[in-house]
Write a protein that holds these residues in place. Structure first.
Motif, PDB file in Angstrom:
ATOM      1  N   ILE A  28       0.097 -24.433  -7.082  1.00 46.62           N
ATOM      2  CA  ILE A  28       0.729 -24.960  -8.299  1.00 46.62           C
ATOM      3  C   ILE A  28       2.220 -25.178  -8.065  1.00 46.62           C
ATOM      4  CG2 ILE A  28       1.388 -24.346 -10.666  1.00 46.62           C
ATOM      5  CD1 ILE A  28      -1.420 -23.054 -10.916  1.00 46.62           C
ATOM      6  N   LYS A  29       2.874 -24.206  -7.430  1.00 44.89           N
ATOM      7  CA  LYS A  29       4.299 -24.336  -7.160  1.00 44.89           C
ATOM      8  C   LYS A  29       4.586 -25.537  -6.252  1.00 44.89           C
ATOM      9  CE  LYS A  29       5.226 -19.399  -7.560  1.00 44.89           C
ATOM     10  NZ  LYS A  29       5.535 -18.182  -6.796  1.00 44.89           N
ATOM     11  N   THR A  30       3.710 -25.748  -5.272  1.00 41.20           N
ATOM     12  CA  THR A  30       3.879 -26.883  -4.362  1.00 41.20           C
ATOM     13  C   THR A  30       3.779 -28.206  -5.119  1.00 41.20           C
ATOM     14  OG1 THR A  30       2.927 -25.590  -2.559  1.00 41.20           O
ATOM     15  CG2 THR A  30       2.991 -27.986  -2.276  1.00 41.20           C
ATOM     16  N   TYR A  31       2.779 -28.308  -6.005  1.00 44.66           N
ATOM     17  CA  TYR A  31       2.623 -29.543  -6.773  1.00 44.66           C
ATOM     18  C   TYR A  31       3.782 -29.746  -7.751  1.00 44.66           C
ATOM     19  CZ  TYR A  31      -2.004 -30.683  -5.005  1.00 44.66           C
ATOM     20  OH  TYR A  31      -3.041 -31.035  -4.190  1.00 44.66           O
ATOM     21  N   ILE A  32       4.320 -28.666  -8.289  1.00 48.33           N
ATOM     22  CA  ILE A  32       5.479 -28.785  -9.182  1.00 48.33           C
ATOM     23  C   ILE A  32       6.672 -29.336  -8.399  1.00 48.33           C
ATOM     24  CG2 ILE A  32       7.195 -27.467 -10.495  1.00 48.33           C
ATOM     25  CD1 ILE A  32       4.880 -25.755 -11.544  1.00 48.33           C
ATOM     26  N   LYS A  33       6.863 -28.851  -7.171  1.00 53.75           N
ATOM     27  CA  LYS A  33       7.962 -29.355  -6.337  1.00 53.75           C
ATOM     28  C   LYS A  33       7.784 -30.837  -6.027  1.00 53.75           C
ATOM     29  CE  LYS A  33       8.996 -24.923  -4.240  1.00 53.75           C
ATOM     30  NZ  LYS A  33       8.793 -24.061  -3.054  1.00 53.75           N
ATOM     31  N   LYS A  34       6.529 -31.240  -5.743  1.00 52.11           N
ATOM     32  CA  LYS A  34       6.253 -32.655  -5.484  1.00 52.11           C
ATOM     33  C   LYS A  34       6.528 -33.485  -6.734  1.00 52.11           C
ATOM     34  CE  LYS A  34       2.728 -32.087  -1.914  1.00 52.11           C
ATOM     35  NZ  LYS A  34       1.311 -32.284  -1.580  1.00 52.11           N
ATOM     36  N   PHE A  35       6.139 -32.959  -7.902  1.00 53.61           N
ATOM     37  CA  PHE A  35       6.377 -33.645  -9.171  1.00 53.61           C
ATOM     38  C   PHE A  35       7.872 -33.818  -9.399  1.00 53.61           C
ATOM     39  CE2 PHE A  35       7.335 -33.377 -13.712  1.00 53.61           C
ATOM     40  CZ  PHE A  35       6.591 -34.432 -14.204  1.00 53.61           C
ATOM     41  N   GLU A  36       8.632 -32.757  -9.209  1.00 54.57           N
ATOM     42  CA  GLU A  36      10.086 -32.806  -9.399  1.00 54.57           C
ATOM     43  C   GLU A  36      10.720 -33.817  -8.441  1.00 54.57           C
ATOM     44  OE1 GLU A  36      11.885 -31.384 -11.705  1.00 54.57           O
ATOM     45  OE2 GLU A  36      10.302 -30.166 -12.574  1.00 54.57           O
ATOM     46  N   ALA A  37      10.233 -33.864  -7.212  1.00 55.21           N
ATOM     47  CA  ALA A  37      10.784 -34.811  -6.240  1.00 55.21           C
ATOM     48  C   ALA A  37      10.500 -36.252  -6.653  1.00 55.21           C
ATOM     49  CB  ALA A  37      10.199 -34.542  -4.852  1.00 55.21           C
ATOM     50  N   SER A  38       9.290 -36.503  -7.162  1.00 55.18           N
ATOM     51  CA  SER A  38       8.955 -37.870  -7.578  1.00 55.18           C
ATOM     52  C   SER A  38       9.736 -38.265  -8.834  1.00 55.18           C
ATOM     53  CB  SER A  38       7.448 -38.012  -7.813  1.00 55.18           C
ATOM     54  OG  SER A  38       7.023 -37.189  -8.861  1.00 55.18           O
ATOM     55  N   VAL A  39      10.030 -37.295  -9.696  1.00 54.00           N
ATOM     56  CA  VAL A  39      10.856 -37.584 -10.878  1.00 54.00           C
ATOM     57  C   VAL A  39      12.281 -37.920 -10.441  1.00 54.00           C
ATOM     58  CG1 VAL A  39      11.908 -36.522 -12.921  1.00 54.00           C
ATOM     59  CG2 VAL A  39       9.465 -36.269 -12.524  1.00 54.00           C
ATOM     60  N   GLU A  40      12.805 -37.174  -9.479  1.00 56.62           N
ATOM     61  CA  GLU A  40      14.157 -37.428  -8.978  1.00 56.62           C
ATOM     62  C   GLU A  40      14.264 -38.809  -8.332  1.00 56.62           C
ATOM     63  OE1 GLU A  40      16.949 -35.579  -9.312  1.00 56.62           O
ATOM     64  OE2 GLU A  40      15.761 -34.241 -10.585  1.00 56.62           O
ATOM     65  N   GLU A  41      13.190 -39.251  -7.700  1.00 58.48           N
ATOM     66  CA  GLU A  41      13.182 -40.561  -7.049  1.00 58.48           C
ATOM     67  C   GLU A  41      12.815 -41.689  -8.005  1.00 58.48           C
ATOM     68  OE1 GLU A  41      10.388 -40.086  -3.913  1.00 58.48           O
ATOM     69  OE2 GLU A  41      11.627 -38.665  -2.801  1.00 58.48           O
ATOM     70  N   ASN A  42      12.602 -41.365  -9.276  1.00 61.13           N
ATOM     71  CA  ASN A  42      12.185 -42.325 -10.311  1.00 61.13           C
ATOM     72  C   ASN A  42      10.863 -43.016  -9.966  1.00 61.13           C
ATOM     73  OD1 ASN A  42      14.314 -41.852 -12.073  1.00 61.13           O
ATOM     74  ND2 ASN A  42      15.643 -43.279 -10.992  1.00 61.13           N
ATOM     75  N   ARG A  78       6.549 -28.545 -20.574  1.00 60.57           N
ATOM     76  CA  ARG A  78       7.859 -28.856 -20.009  1.00 60.57           C
ATOM     77  C   ARG A  78       7.787 -29.988 -18.996  1.00 60.57           C
ATOM     78  NH1 ARG A  78      10.359 -22.726 -19.367  1.00 60.57           N
ATOM     79  NH2 ARG A  78      10.668 -22.406 -21.598  1.00 60.57           N
ATOM     80  N   LEU A  79       6.712 -29.985 -18.203  1.00 59.31           N
ATOM     81  CA  LEU A  79       6.557 -31.063 -17.213  1.00 59.31           C
ATOM     82  C   LEU A  79       6.308 -32.400 -17.907  1.00 59.31           C
ATOM     83  CD1 LEU A  79       4.371 -29.185 -14.590  1.00 59.31           C
ATOM     84  CD2 LEU A  79       6.765 -29.853 -14.337  1.00 59.31           C
ATOM     85  N   THR A  80       5.498 -32.383 -18.964  1.00 55.28           N
ATOM     86  CA  THR A  80       5.225 -33.608 -19.718  1.00 55.28           C
ATOM     87  C   THR A  80       6.506 -34.123 -20.374  1.00 55.28           C
ATOM     88  OG1 THR A  80       3.000 -32.787 -20.167  1.00 55.28           O
ATOM     89  CG2 THR A  80       3.771 -34.613 -21.505  1.00 55.28           C
ATOM     90  N   LYS A  81       7.269 -33.207 -20.931  1.00 59.11           N
ATOM     91  CA  LYS A  81       8.537 -33.582 -21.562  1.00 59.11           C
ATOM     92  C   LYS A  81       9.488 -34.186 -20.534  1.00 59.11           C
ATOM     93  CE  LYS A  81      12.200 -31.587 -24.380  1.00 59.11           C
ATOM     94  NZ  LYS A  81      12.747 -30.337 -24.965  1.00 59.11           N
ATOM     95  N   ARG A  82       9.515 -33.611 -19.336  1.00 55.91           N
ATOM     96  CA  ARG A  82      10.383 -34.124 -18.259  1.00 55.91           C
ATOM     97  C   ARG A  82       9.999 -35.546 -17.880  1.00 55.91           C
ATOM     98  NH1 ARG A  82      12.938 -32.069 -13.289  1.00 55.91           N
ATOM     99  NH2 ARG A  82      14.323 -33.797 -12.884  1.00 55.91           N
ATOM    100  N   LEU A  83       8.681 -35.810 -17.805  1.00 58.75           N
ATOM    101  CA  LEU A  83       8.211 -37.144 -17.463  1.00 58.75           C
ATOM    102  C   LEU A  83       8.519 -38.138 -18.580  1.00 58.75           C
ATOM    103  CD1 LEU A  83       6.631 -38.900 -15.407  1.00 58.75           C
ATOM    104  CD2 LEU A  83       4.597 -38.366 -16.726  1.00 58.75           C
ATOM    105  N   ASN A  84       8.316 -37.727 -19.827  1.00 58.89           N
ATOM    106  CA  ASN A  84       8.541 -38.620 -20.962  1.00 58.89           C
ATOM    107  C   ASN A  84      10.015 -38.985 -21.129  1.00 58.89           C
ATOM    108  OD1 ASN A  84       5.842 -38.703 -21.529  1.00 58.89           O
ATOM    109  ND2 ASN A  84       5.931 -37.120 -23.091  1.00 58.89           N
ATOM    110  N   THR A  85      10.914 -38.053 -20.859  1.00 63.06           N
ATOM    111  CA  THR A  85      12.337 -38.370 -20.967  1.00 63.06           C
ATOM    112  C   THR A  85      12.778 -39.316 -19.861  1.00 63.06           C
ATOM    113  OG1 THR A  85      12.914 -36.384 -19.724  1.00 63.06           O
ATOM    114  CG2 THR A  85      12.959 -36.220 -22.128  1.00 63.06           C
ATOM    115  N   MET A  86      12.077 -39.243 -18.707  1.00 65.86           N
ATOM    116  CA  MET A  86      12.396 -40.123 -17.596  1.00 65.86           C
ATOM    117  C   MET A  86      11.953 -41.551 -17.901  1.00 65.86           C
ATOM    118  SD  MET A  86      11.166 -39.852 -13.668  1.00 65.86           S
ATOM    119  CE  MET A  86       9.747 -40.906 -13.796  1.00 65.86           C
ATOM    120  N   ALA A  87      10.783 -41.683 -18.512  1.00 65.83           N
ATOM    121  CA  ALA A  87      10.197 -43.012 -18.754  1.00 65.83           C
ATOM    122  C   ALA A  87      10.775 -43.665 -19.947  1.00 65.83           C
ATOM    123  CB  ALA A  87       8.702 -42.881 -18.985  1.00 65.83           C
TER     124      ALA A  87
END
Length: 87
Positions: A28-42, A78-87
């Motif tokens: 789970i932690k690994t996938y969260i890191k991948k998610f955060e990286a993809s959010v940072e890269e838009n 929190r992850l959903t909120k992070r994605l929605n604020t990005m989009a």
């Protein structure tokens, strides 16, 4: 060290469950890191795919008592909120 047969069995069972829980949390932690990286890269598409996968993994972890259900729900939120604020 335990002398009673049932206590010895509990030790073995607990070790197996501990290893499974540790692996599940690490995944789970690994996938969260991948998610955060993809959010940072838009990279929205990859982030959406990872979010769906993370929701499944977190729900599974809470169902198997690897983590508390409220903690899993909080992470999903929190992850959903992070994605929605990005989009």
């Amino acid at each position: 060290m335990a002398n009673i047969k049932s206590a010895k069995k509990r030790i073995l069972v607990n070790d197996k469950k501990n290893a499974i829980n540790r692996a599940r949390k690490s995944e789970i932690k690994t996938y969260i890191k991948k998610f955060e990286a993809s959010v940072e890269e838009n990279n929205i598409e990859e982030a959406k795919e990872l979010l769906v996968l993370l929701q499944k993994k977190l729900s599974r972890a809470s169902a198997k008592s690897t983590m508390h259900s409220n903690a899993a729900s909080r992470k999903i939120s929190r992850l959903t909120k992070r994605l929605n604020t990005m989009a």
